[in-house]
Motif scaffolding. Sequence first.
Motif, mmCIF file in Angstrom:
data_model
loop_
_atom_site.group_PDB
_atom_site.id
_atom_site.type_symbol
_atom_site.label_atom_id
_atom_site.label_comp_id
_atom_site.label_asym_id
_atom_site.label_seq_id
_atom_site.Cartn_x
_atom_site.Cartn_y
_atom_site.Cartn_z
ATOM 1 N N GLY A 287 -25.423 21.911 36.759
ATOM 2 C CA GLY A 287 -26.797 22.309 37.029
ATOM 3 C C GLY A 287 -27.171 22.151 38.488
ATOM 4 O O GLY A 287 -27.933 22.953 39.040
ATOM 5 N N GLU B 265 -30.604 26.051 32.545
ATOM 6 C CA GLU B 265 -31.939 26.484 32.953
ATOM 7 C C GLU B 265 -33.018 25.770 32.147
ATOM 8 O O GLU B 265 -34.085 25.436 32.673
ATOM 9 N N GLU C 19 -33.253 22.395 33.741
ATOM 10 C CA GLU C 19 -33.962 22.500 35.020
ATOM 11 C C GLU C 19 -35.466 22.614 34.795
ATOM 12 O O GLU C 19 -36.266 22.000 35.510
ATOM 13 N N TRP D 210 -37.953 19.805 36.372
ATOM 14 C CA TRP D 210 -38.712 20.157 37.560
ATOM 15 C C TRP D 210 -40.034 20.863 37.279
ATOM 16 O O TRP D 210 -40.885 20.928 38.169
ATOM 17 N N HIS E 203 -29.519 12.086 37.906
ATOM 18 C CA HIS E 203 -29.928 13.308 37.218
ATOM 19 C C HIS E 203 -29.508 13.286 35.752
ATOM 20 O O HIS E 203 -30.262 13.746 34.884
#
Length: 282
Positions: free
Chosen positions: A27, A91, A94, A98, A224
Amino acid sequence: MIPHDDPQARDQEASVRPQSLMLSFLGIHVLNRGVAVFSGSVIDVFARVGVSEDAVRSTLTRMVKRDLLARHRDGRRMYFGLTARSAAVLEDGEHRVWRSGAVNSDWDGVWTMVGFSVPESWRSQRHDLRSRLIWGGFGPLQNGLWIAPGVVDVPALVEDLELDDHLKVFTAHTAKPTEAEQIARTAFDVPAIAERYQVFLRRWDHDRPLADAPDDLARQLLLHTEWLQLVRQDPRLPAEHLPDDWPAIRAEQVFHTLAGAYAGTAASIAGSVLDTIPVDGP
C-alpha cells in the motif's frame, strides 16, 4: 521493541502477520505506482522487521494463489505486482487510514441493520458472512441481527457470498426507550476497542518509539501495519456516545505525527533498496 511487562502489547506485536506487513508495504510503496517489485528486495525490507526469507517467499506464494499478487518475470528475476483484487483491498485500507479516520465525529444518527437466517449446516457461509460484517463495522445486536453506525453498502460487502435471499437489510434510527449508547455497548465490546488503542499508545506514544528498529523504513512498516489493523477492527462508533477521553483520538494524532516523521527517510531508503519494473494493471 515492546516492554516485557506489557503482555497485551506483546500479543499485538505477535499478531502482526507477514501478510499484514506485506499489505502495508504494498500500500505504501507499490499501490498506484504501476510497478512490480523484485522478491529479493522485498526480502531485504522484511529482514528489517524480523521476518525470515522463507516466511516472505511463503507469503508471496500464498498471495499469488489468492489472486492478491501477480508474478512478472524479467530475465532470471521474479517480480510481484498488484492484481485488481489487491488494489481494491489496499484502496479500502488507504481510505480507512487517511480519509474516514478512527474518530466518528459526524454521525447523523442512522444505523444499518442486517438480519440473516442461514441454515446451521452452512457453517462456511455463516463464518464468511460474519467475517464480512465485522469487516464492514457491524456488531451482533442479538441473534441473527447485526448493526453498524452509518449507512453501509451491504451489497458490495457480501456480493460474492450468494446469500441475498437469506438477508434483510434496513437503515434506521433508534426510538425511545432505546438509546444509541445502549445499542453501541450491546453490539460492541467498547472496553476491548479502547484497550487496543491503549496498547498502541503504550507502544508508540513516547519520545523514541521502536528505538531498536534498524531504520525509519522498518518503523514505518510496523506503524502502518499496526494502525491499519486497529482501524479495521474499529466499527467507528459515534464519538458523542463514547467517553470524552476516548483513546482513539490521541492514537490517531500519534499515528499521523509519526507517519509524517518517517515518510521522507523511509521513501529514500526504499528508493535505494527496492528493485522495480514498470507493469500494466492496477
